[in-house]
Design an enzyme around this catalytic site. Sequence first.
Site, PDB file in Angstrom:
ATOM      1  CG  ASP A  61       4.576 -23.180 -10.892  1.00 51.50           C
ATOM      2  OD1 ASP A  61       4.410 -22.146 -10.210  1.00 51.50           O
ATOM      3  OD2 ASP A  61       3.759 -23.572 -11.751  1.00 51.50           O
ATOM      4  CG  MET A  62       7.280 -25.288  -4.788  1.00 51.48           C
ATOM      5  SD  MET A  62       6.501 -26.925  -4.580  1.00 51.48           S
ATOM      6  CE  MET A  62       6.191 -27.398  -6.292  1.00 51.48           C
ATOM      7  CE  LYS A  63       0.600 -21.755  -9.949  1.00 48.76           C
ATOM      8  NZ  LYS A  63       1.369 -22.947 -10.424  1.00 48.76           N
ATOM      9  CG  ASP A  66       1.693 -20.918   5.516  1.00 46.37           C
ATOM     10  OD1 ASP A  66       1.294 -20.403   6.584  1.00 46.37           O
ATOM     11  OD2 ASP A  66       1.597 -22.133   5.269  1.00 46.37           O
ATOM     12  CB  ILE A  67       2.108 -17.048   8.651  1.00 48.04           C
ATOM     13  CG1 ILE A  67       3.003 -18.224   9.045  1.00 48.04           C
ATOM     14  CG2 ILE A  67       0.650 -17.348   8.971  1.00 48.04           C
ATOM     15  CD1 ILE A  67       3.013 -18.508  10.533  1.00 48.04           C
ATOM     16  NE  ARG A 177      -1.980 -25.250 -24.750  1.00 49.76           N
ATOM     17  CZ  ARG A 177      -1.431 -25.256 -23.544  1.00 49.76           C
ATOM     18  NH1 ARG A 177      -0.240 -24.691 -23.351  1.00 49.76           N
ATOM     19  NH2 ARG A 177      -2.048 -25.809 -22.520  1.00 49.76           N
ATOM     20  CB  ALA A 206       3.578 -28.059 -19.929  1.00 53.91           C
TER      21      ALA A 206
END
Length: 231
Positions: A61-63, A66-67, A177, A206
Site C-alpha cells: 500500500d504505497m499510494k 509522481d511523474i 469494522r 487492521a
Amino acid sequence: MNPRSRLIVGLDVATVANAEKLVSTLGDTVAFYKIGYQLAFAGGLEFARDLARSGKQVFLDMKLLDIDNTVASAVENIVKMGMTMLTLHAYPKAMQAAVAAADGSGLCLLGVTVLTSMDDGDLSDAGYQVNARDLVLKRAAQAKAAGMGGIVCSAQEAEAVRAILGPGMAVVTPGIRPAGADAGDQKRVMTPAQALGAGASHLVVARPIVRAADPKAAAEAILSDMKTALA
C-alpha cells in the site's frame, strides 16, 4: 473466492519484529497481508519480499503518485518483488503509466479513490468542489478506462463502484469494522458482511485484528462473518 483469500490483514505495526510475531500468531488462518508506510519505512519492504517468498499474498500500500516515468520505474521494481497488489492514487496519467509498466506481470494495480478517513468536509478543505461519493465514482471510471486491476474505496461506495467496474475488477475496501467495534479515525466504515454484500471483493482489516487481545480469534470471527455473508 473463499473468505481466506478475500481478507487482507493490515500489518500496521511499528517494527518488523512485531509484524513477524503477528504473522506467526495468525499462522494459516490468514493468507493475505497489507504493508503500508509505517512498516515499509521500518524495514518492511524486505519483509514484504520474505512474506511473498513464504507463499503469502502481499498488498503493498504505497499510494504512488509522481511523474509518469518515476511511477513506471517504481512499478517495474515492485513487480520484481513478487507483490500481489499495489496501490497508486487514481490520477489518470499515473494509472496509465503504471498499467504499461506492469503489463504481463500479474500484479494487480489498485487506484486509491478517496481515503476512508476523509469525508465531504475534508475534501472541501483540500480544495475539491465535489463530494466524496461523486469523486470515488469518477475515479473508478477512470481506473477502468486505464486498464487497472481494481480500486480502493469505502465499502459505502462499493455497490455503486461495482456497477461501474463490472464483475471482473477488484473492489478493495478498508475501514472495515466488526459490529460494535470502535471506528477510530475512519469516517466511512462498514461491517465485513455489509461490505461483501455491497460488492467488495477484498476487505482490509487492521486494528480490529492487530490490536485484539487474541488476534487469531479476532481473524477467525471475521472470516466466519464473511463466510456467512458469502453463503
